[in-house]
Design an enzyme around this catalytic site. Structure first.
Site, short mmCIF file in Angstrom:
data_model
loop_
_atom_site.label_atom_id
_atom_site.label_comp_id
_atom_site.label_asym_id
_atom_site.label_seq_id
_atom_site.Cartn_x
_atom_site.Cartn_y
_atom_site.Cartn_z
CB CYS A 67 -100.44 49.03 -57.37
SG CYS A 67 -100.96 48.94 -55.63
CB CYS B 292 -97.95 51.41 -53.08
SG CYS B 292 -98.25 49.63 -53.04
CG ASP C 115 -75.80 102.39 -30.88
OD1 ASP C 115 -76.40 103.34 -30.39
OD2 ASP C 115 -75.87 101.22 -30.45
CG ASP D 213 -75.64 96.76 -30.88
OD1 ASP D 213 -76.04 97.95 -30.86
OD2 ASP D 213 -75.63 96.03 -29.87
CG ASP E 185 -78.09 101.20 -33.70
OD1 ASP E 185 -78.25 102.37 -33.31
OD2 ASP E 185 -77.56 100.31 -33.00
#
Length: 1008
Positions: A137, A140, A588, A894, A898
């Protein structure tokens, strides 16, 4: 037939309160066959309200369609309708909101902080579907909804009573699927996870479904084509006139209509209107909504002319009560459609091969995992349970046996093993790992059982991020050569139709003036039909498919090969073309040319500025200062800061091995020291506020404070120039000349110098200054300096030499001191060095490199790049509007510092071990811990572009030769024409040949 049911496509309701929100739509468009199809879909999407036209990307092979828009009222149904209206099917429509502040439609340089915002956004929520039994129902439903909504991380809950299902949107890092199931079970219901179809199955099944559809269409048309061939080509042409079967078929039903013609009409009609319906529908919708002609237009016109021309001839014969049958060619329509479906089926089979790069990656992840739980009865024991991978959530403990694959990303909590990561990184050598080290999903545990703590699941794992990057590469911004092909395809079909009409008119004129010898025209055929066959052949032999497939297939196969070799190309065709044209590359230093894991090799600590302490007090103060510096440096992830913190930790606790994750905890364990705040100054260093309380305060400043007072001080750790600019000086008893000599010596040895300074102006508990002015001149001292050496990657020298041999100009751009930078450059063989460059200026240096002209003599001849820069003109110039002959500049980095340069470069390349910000700003990611992948990337990109050019050249030559042959230009010489049905087959063969050409890229080998 292209159609859709609105119930099949979920309509996403978007909160209109998100005023500053950008929405990203992703969907799969089915039925794309050529560049004209792609152009039609792109135009249809761009007509939708608030769509950002520059963001629209349609992939011919995969059907991936992506674009951004800003109007929250634009629903998925409206998006689907826009595409289905032009004759294509739509699948898997999704819309995700994104903060508009995190996106930029311009090429302006972003600061590191701005770029950081992009990667720090939360992952999109996960949708989990549960099957729930026991509901009866509405009460629920309410109970389950209320229970689930109380869980942390749950965003929305939709429970359907009729279907016994619950749809939950939640943050998987906060609440996992088992948490949802347990919550429902705890309130008296039985919930189970409804495992949705995985992406790998969806892609594979979509390809198989398309292949089966085309196969079925071909077989049905073949079923009509075989009797058509027997009647029209064998019985009516090869059998003698007195053959009973031929005589029966020539029996007149009514004057002008015989049995054979009626049978051929009966066979041709369903082929024309059932199997030919997709051509009619797409042609009509493309003309009606997209205002463009495509390949389907050519096929529809060609087959219609053959079919309706036959009907017209038969009707005329019946009307005129001619005893012989009317001249018909129904077999042309049947054969043409049959051969086209045969070719499309073969083409789909070949296209499926190009998708291997994605499907094979998806198949790497296991479907099950061994979940380890504590035994609630006996806490010392563990319970092992094999569960579906979909049930695993962050924080779970998993056991991975020897020989098995890691199902998720995680951290080893028990065991020592060797792991094969070649399937993700391409690195052939297994890696030994132990407690505290990270593992990636789909990698293989080789030697012994290992227990891991799950850190990432589902689409958040490394494997799926790689898959998304590969997918993104294959549906990214097009290369300029692709854009050119799209423009050509827009005019191709109308041009072919015009050529066909002109060809028909010319042959009609030749026939009407008796310029066509009678022996050229087949028996029982008029010059009108003779001319019509040439026109139909022109229509069906020319198709933009081959040109449309020339680039996408090569990009698809090439990026898949790159992923296998540990190279992830995010930028798609544009990135590939840029990589193939690189003539200047900037590196770099730290973490790129070197390992990025430097170590302190020299250090000096100035403990007693006035030489007033006894040995015991000096030792205590030294430990205290080291502890303070270690606390500050451990708050940063910068390689140099990490090196200092690890050095200090080893010095303070020489007998204790600590992992990186435990550093902050170790430094924070000393009573009396509190790290209040740390600020990272990009390209310069760290500024921190530290509070020292009793009893440590009496050791630090025995003459300033009572033993119970606290003391707040400011600590600066960074490069020497920054510390010097802040007004710090060496203690009075330290010779500045000697320290400068030491720094010069360290730098000449290639060491980076980190200097630490401390402002010791005392602040009491109430925050009032204590004798601050009196001590302003003698409380700001440099307290330490460290010489840090990084290890050059062993393949850096070979990589630089290889780049030079390829004619590429190599530069180093670093924030390090010129002496240290030049020493590293000397070791790896780089002649051009720009040192002491801040993150913002790194992007400016990339701009300058982009503005250079190749014939600028001072580039090669000036020995000092610093002096050279001072001579350059300072006016701004947008690199994107520069001459086409300007250098194509790549940047390899990295770190956070950078990121602006990576974004500014024509091609940003990051190392996978770098920061998320650097990866976000890059178009290419190297997943191996070797720079040799850079050479492989350039060679592979050149091979891809070469293959694309070969494909385009073949497609162009094919059409240049095929159209004249089909038009009958060479008929007077060879007395042989190309029937329409063979012309249709030749059209598809051209597409297949382009696909097979692209598949040759799989033979690409990495050089030793």
């Amino acid at each position: 037939m292209a159609h859709h049911n609105q119930n099949d496509i979920p309509s996403i309701i978007i909160d209109s309160s998100h005023h500053n929100t950008l929405y990203k739509a992703s969907l799969t468009t089915l039925g794309l066959t050529c560049a004209s199809c792609v152009s039609a879909v792109e135009r249809a999407v761009k007509l939708l309200p608030s769509v950002i036209t520059e963001s629209v990307v349609v992939n011919l092979l995969t059907g991936d369609t992506r674009f951004n828009f800003t109007d929250p009222s634009l629903t998925t149904v409206a998006i689907s309708d826009a595409i289905t209206n032009i004759g294509y099917e739509v699948d898997s429509v999704t819309v995700q909101p994104q903060n508009i502040e995190h996106k930029s439609a311009t090429n302006d340089i972003k600061t590191p902080a701005q770029i950081s915002d992009v990667t720090s956004t939360e992952l999109p929520p996960t949708t989990t579907r549960l099957s729930i039994t026991g509901m009866s129902c509405a009460s629920c439903v309410n109970t389950i909804q209320d229970t689930l909504q109380k869980l942390p991380g749950v965003l929305s809950v939709n429970v359907n009573l009729l279907l016994n299902e619950a749809l939950i949107e939640h943050l998987s890092r906060v609440t996992g699927p088992r948490d949802l199931i347990d919550a429902v079970n705890n309130v008296g219901y039985d919930a189970k996870l409804m495992v949705t179809q995985s992406n790998k199955n969806m892609i594979r099944e979509r390809v198989i479904k398309q292949q089966k559809l085309l196969q079925r269409r071909f077989l049905i048309s073949l079923a009509a084509g075989i009797p058509t061939f027997l009647i029209a080509m064998v019985i009516m042409l090869w059998l003698p006139n007195d053959n009973p079967v031929r005589m029966k078929l020539q029996t007149q039903i009514t004057p002008g209509l015989d049995i054979g013609t009626l049978i051929l009409f009966t066979l041709a009609t369903p082929v024309q209107f059932y199997l030919g319906a997709p051509f009619y529908i797409k042609a009509y919708k493309s003309l009606r909504y997209a205002h463009a002609a495509n390949m389907e237009t050519l096929v529809a016109i060609g087959t219609s002319v053959a079919y309706f021309g036959s009907i017209a001839n038969v009707i005329m014969a019946m009307t005129n009560q001619i005893d012989s049958d009317g001249m018909q060619f129904f077999e042309t329509s049947v054969f043409l459609i049959t051969f086209i479906w045969l070719g499309k089926w073969m083409e789909a089979m070949a296209k499926g091969k190009t998708l291997d790069s994605i499907t094979k990656l998806m198949e790497l992840q296991p479907d099950k995992a061994i979940l380890v739980k504590e035994n609630k009865v006996n806490g010392d024991e563990e319970i092992e349970e094999e569960v579906d991978l979909a049930l695993i959530q962050v924080g779970d403990t998993l056991k991975v046996n020897a020989g098995a694959k890691f199902p998720c990303d995680g951290v080893i909590i028990r065991g020592i093993t060797t792991i094969d990561e070649s399937m993700l990184t391409g690195e052939p050598i297994p890696i030994a790992k132990s407690k505290g080290e990270q593992v990636m999903s789909a990698t293989v545990n080789l030697t012994s059982p290992t227990w891991i703590r799950v850190t990432h699941v589902g689409s958040d794992t490394t494997l799926f991020r790689i898959i998304n990057l590969v997918h993104q590469a294959q549906a990214s911004k097009k290369a300029p050569i692709e854009v050119l092909a799209d423009k050509i395809s827009q005019y191709f079909v109308p041009t072919v139709i015009l050529i066909s009409l002109v060809d028909f008119v010319i042959w009609i004129i030749l026939g009407a003036t008796n310029a066509i010898p009678k022996e050229w025209i087949p028996e029982h055929q008029s010059y009108l039909v003779f001319a019509l066959f040439f026109a139909i052949s022109v229509l069906v032999i020319a198709c933009p498919c081959a040109m449309g497939l020339a680039s996408p297939t090569a990009i698809m196969v090439g990026t898949g090969v790159a992923a296998r070799l540990g190279i992830l190309i995010k930028g798609g065709g544009e990135a590939v073309q840029m990589a193939s044209r690189i003539n200047t590359i900037a590196f770099d230093k730290t973490g790129t040319l070197t390992y990025g894991k430097p170590k302190v090799v020299n250090s000096e600590l100035y403990v007693d500025a006035k030489n007033e302490l006894i040995e015991k007090d000096r030792q205590q103060r030294e430990e205290l200062l080291l502890h303070i510096l270690g606390s500050v440096e451990s708050a940063s992830d910068h390689p140099l800061a990490r090196a200092v913190s690890q050095y200090i930790l080893a010095k303070l606790q020489p007998d204790v091995h600590q992992s990186d994750a435990d550093e902050s905890r170790s430094f924070a364990s000393l009573t009396g020291i509190t790290l209040d705040a740390v600020t990272e100054v990009p390209g310069k260093g760290l500024q921190a506020t530290v509070t020292v309380s009793a009893p440590q305060s009496s050791i630090l400043l025995p003459h300033k404070l009572s033993s119970s007072a606290s003391h707040q001080l400011t600590v600066y750790v960074g490069n020497y120039d920054w510390i010097d600019s802040l007004g710090f000086a060496y203690p009075p008893d330290i010779s500045k000349q000697k320290t400068q000599s030491t720094l010069t010596k360290w730098r000449q040895q290639g060491q980076s110098v980190v200097v630490a300074a401390m402002d010791m102006n005392a602040v009491g508990k109430t925050g009032t200054d204590t004798d601050a002015n009196a001590n302003a001149n003698n409380s700001r001292f440099i307290i330490a300096q460290f010489g840090i050496a990084d290890v050059v990657r062993p393949d850096s020298v070979n990589t630089i030499n290889a780049l030079k041999s390829m004619g590429i100009d190599v530069w180093m751009i670093t924030g390090d001191h010129p002496i240290a930078a030049k020493e590293i450059a000397r070791q790896v063989g780089i002649d051009n060095v720009l040192a002491q460059v801040t993150p913002e200026n790194k992007a400016e240096k990339i701009k300058w490199l982009q503005r250079r002209q190749q014939d600028y003599a001072m580039i090669k001849n000036t020995k000092s790049p610093i002096k050279m820069l001072k001579k350059l003109p300072q006016e701004e110039e947008n690199p994107t509007t520069a001459s086409v002959n300007r250098p194509v500049v790549a940047m390899v980095g990295d770190g956070i510092n950078d990121a602006p340069a990576l974004a500014q470069a024509d091609l940003g390349i990051s190392i996978a071990s770098g920061t998320d910000i650097a990866i976000e700003s890059s178009s290419v990611i190297l997943t191996r811990s070797t720079l040799a992948s850079l050479i492989t990337m350039i060679r592979l990109s050149q091979a891809i572009i070469k293959r694309i050019r070969i494909n385009f050249m073949w497609a162009f030559l094919y059409n240049s030769l095929a159209i004249p042959i089909a038009a009958g230009v060479f008929f007077p010489i060879f007395k042989i024409g190309l029937p329409p049905e063979l012309a249709g087959l030749a059209m598809v063969v051209s597409s297949i040949s382009v696909i097979m050409s692209s598949l040759l890229l799989k033979r690409f080998k990495e050089r030793e």
